[in-house]
Design an enzyme around this catalytic site. Structure first.
Site, PDB file in Angstrom:
ATOM      1  CG  ASP A  95      -2.119   1.781   6.333  1.00  0.00           C
ATOM      2  OD1 ASP A  95      -2.110   1.544   5.101  1.00  0.00           O
ATOM      3  OD2 ASP A  95      -2.711   2.748   6.819  1.00  0.00           O
TER       4      ASP A  95
ATOM      5  CG  ASP B 203      -1.847   7.470   0.438  1.00  0.00           C
ATOM      6  OD1 ASP B 203      -1.017   8.371   0.287  1.00  0.00           O
ATOM      7  OD2 ASP B 203      -2.672   7.151  -0.437  1.00  0.00           O
TER       8      ASP B 203
ATOM      9  CG  ASP C  34      -1.772   1.188   1.357  1.00  0.00           C
ATOM     10  OD1 ASP C  34      -2.439   1.529   0.365  1.00  0.00           O
ATOM     11  OD2 ASP C  34      -1.772   1.809   2.433  1.00  0.00           O
TER      12      ASP C  34
END
Length: 240
Positions: free
Chosen positions: A187, A27, A25
């Site tokens: 996240d 961001d 990922d």
């Protein structure tokens, strides 16, 4: 190094064998982009006469792409957008954010090292993010991460976004990997859900953009930061 398994117990160097590709990922995993995203969101809000939001408020709204963020920031100011207004505000947000992609964004600790060492270890890398592909490529280029990432899949690359599985499967196929030998590193709940739907294993990095505790997201492993992933990759004792 602190590594936590599905049960929430500390597991040490828990084995995760047969890995040939890592899908990251962007961001909250490789970069902290919240300050730039918040700046763009607030410029949009202020242009419509609304008070700005705090950076931490915007941080809690990130996930599922820019259209969802636009919806959330206006709701936070007590304003619900109809379909036409939402499309218009999303287009304006895209334009504002396009001019504010890297001014305040910074790589997260260990990001460049883990990319470099993953490639050195023979792993193939992709970035899979709900951020638009062109924006993602510009950020990766700005920080020199593009030299290590072979495939970039953005929120407009495929027909669906995370938490659907399509983006992850597309990235794995482009790398010449399968769901069995690719691992998602993210996240948030969207990262975990998309990995599960794709039949992939998933590692969550603690401290990203989620309001749910990392241990409760249902990942195979939870690590404190990217340097922990780097330690797992060192000599590939766990990712081999």
């Amino acid at each position: 190094m602190s590594v936590t398994g599905k049960t929430g117990r500390k597991t040490g160097d828990k084995a995760m064998t047969g890995v040939s590709a890592l899908l990251f990922d962007l961001d909250g995993t490789l970069v902290d982009s919240v300050p730039d995203i918040a700046r763009a969101a607030n410029l949009l809000l202020e242009s419509e006469g609304f008070e700005p939001l705090g950076v931490d408020e915007v941080r809690a709204m990130i996930g599922h792409g820019i259209p969802k963020l636009v919806e959330r920031v206006f709701i936070a100011r007590g304003h619900s957008l109809d379909a036409e207004a939402h499309a218009a505000m999303t287009a304006r947000m895209m334009g504002i954010y396009a001019d504010n992609l890297t001014g305040l964004t910074v790589p997260l600790p260990g990001a460049m090292d883990v990319l470099e060492d993953s490639v050195r270890a023979g792993l193939k890398l992709a970035v899979v993010t709900n951020k638009p592909e062109a924006f993602s490529r510009e950020i990766l280029l700005h920080f020199g991460m593009d030299a290590h990432v072979a495939v970039v899949v953005g929120g407009d690359t495929c027909a669906t976004r995370k938490p659907e599985p399509e983006m992850l499967l597309h990235a794995a196929a482009a790398l010449g990997a399968s769901a069995d030998d690719a691992v998602m590193v993210g996240d948030s709940s969207a990262d975990v859900a998309s990995a599960r739907a794709a039949g992939m294993r998933v590692i969550v990095v603690r401290g990203g953009y989620t309001t749910v505790p990392a241990e409760e997201l249902g990942a195979d492993l939870v690590i404190d930061g990217l340097p922990d992933l780097l330690a797992l990759l060192d000599g590939q004792p766990a990712l081999a």
